[in-house]
Design a protein around this motif. Structure first.
Motif, PDB file in Angstrom:
ATOM      1  N   THR A 179       0.854  -1.196   0.000  1.00  0.00           N
ATOM      2  CA  THR A 179       0.000   0.000   0.000  1.00  0.00           C
ATOM      3  C   THR A 179       0.881   1.234   0.000  1.00  0.00           C
ATOM      4  N   THR A 180       0.413   2.282  -0.667  1.00  0.00           N
ATOM      5  CA  THR A 180       1.140   3.540  -0.736  1.00  0.00           C
ATOM      6  C   THR A 180       0.167   4.678  -0.483  1.00  0.00           C
TER       7      THR A 180
ATOM      8  N   ARG B 155      -4.528   9.932  -1.254  1.00  0.00           N
ATOM      9  CA  ARG B 155      -4.749   8.828  -2.185  1.00  0.00           C
ATOM     10  C   ARG B 155      -4.070   7.577  -1.635  1.00  0.00           C
TER      11      ARG B 155
ATOM     12  N   SER C  50      -3.036   3.827  -2.695  1.00  0.00           N
ATOM     13  CA  SER C  50      -2.859   2.890  -3.807  1.00  0.00           C
ATOM     14  C   SER C  50      -2.551   1.519  -3.245  1.00  0.00           C
ATOM     15  N   VAL C  51      -3.169   0.513  -3.828  1.00  0.00           N
ATOM     16  CA  VAL C  51      -3.006  -0.868  -3.372  1.00  0.00           C
ATOM     17  C   VAL C  51      -2.567  -1.718  -4.553  1.00  0.00           C
ATOM     18  N   GLN C  52      -1.456  -2.442  -4.383  1.00  0.00           N
ATOM     19  CA  GLN C  52      -0.977  -3.340  -5.435  1.00  0.00           C
ATOM     20  C   GLN C  52      -1.843  -4.594  -5.476  1.00  0.00           C
ATOM     21  N   SER C  53      -1.914  -5.215  -6.644  1.00  0.00           N
ATOM     22  CA  SER C  53      -2.683  -6.457  -6.758  1.00  0.00           C
ATOM     23  C   SER C  53      -2.040  -7.544  -5.900  1.00  0.00           C
TER      24      SER C  53
ATOM     25  N   SER D 124      -0.414   8.785  -0.705  1.00  0.00           N
ATOM     26  CA  SER D 124       0.120   9.960  -1.395  1.00  0.00           C
ATOM     27  C   SER D 124      -0.822  11.144  -1.147  1.00  0.00           C
TER      28      SER D 124
END
Length: 135
Positions: free
Chosen positions: A2-3, A16, A18-21, A5
């Protein structure tokens, strides 16, 4: 995996996430935003599963068509089929998601014969035995 931003900031604004698959097991992450913890749960990957019908064929000696039906649990599950004998030809079939694998079988003018159609996919392989009667 998870990131956030922007990673830091003050005042009013947007954040924001962001979640990787996910390519493995279920997982959980906690993100702190404006003093509040946000929990992100991501499910495990569901592996492809396959079901073949029939799992063997017994055919007369005449020229004919037949088929193997493949059922998968997900539309993205790949599949392939190969015959080990020149007298059985595998026709065109869907590359993913299951479906009918058409077979064209030549007339047998000789003795009883046996072949294998190998159906494979993502972490899957199964042989379908084909027997054809002799004249």
């Amino acid at each position: 995996w998870t990131t956030v931003s922007p990673a830091a900031g003050t005042g009013t604004g947007r954040v924001r996430l962001s979640v990787q698959s996910n390519t493995g097991a279920s997982r959980t992450a906690s993100v702190l935003v404006a003093g509040k913890t946000i929990t992100v749960n991501q499910n495990a990957v569901v592996p492809c599963s396959y079901s073949l019908s029939p799992t063997s064929l017994h055919l007369s000696n005449s020229a004919q068509t037949s088929a193997i039906n493949v059922t998968t649990n997900k539309p993205a599950c790949s599949m392939n089929a190969v015959s080990n004998a020149s007298w059985i030809r595998v026709g065109t079939f869907p590359a993913t998601g299951g479906g009918k694998i058409p077979l064209t079988v030549d007339k047998n003018g000789g003795s009883k014969r046996t072949a294998t159609i190998t159906v494979s996919g993502t972490n899957f392989s199964q042989a379908v035995k084909v027997e054809q009667d002799g004249r």
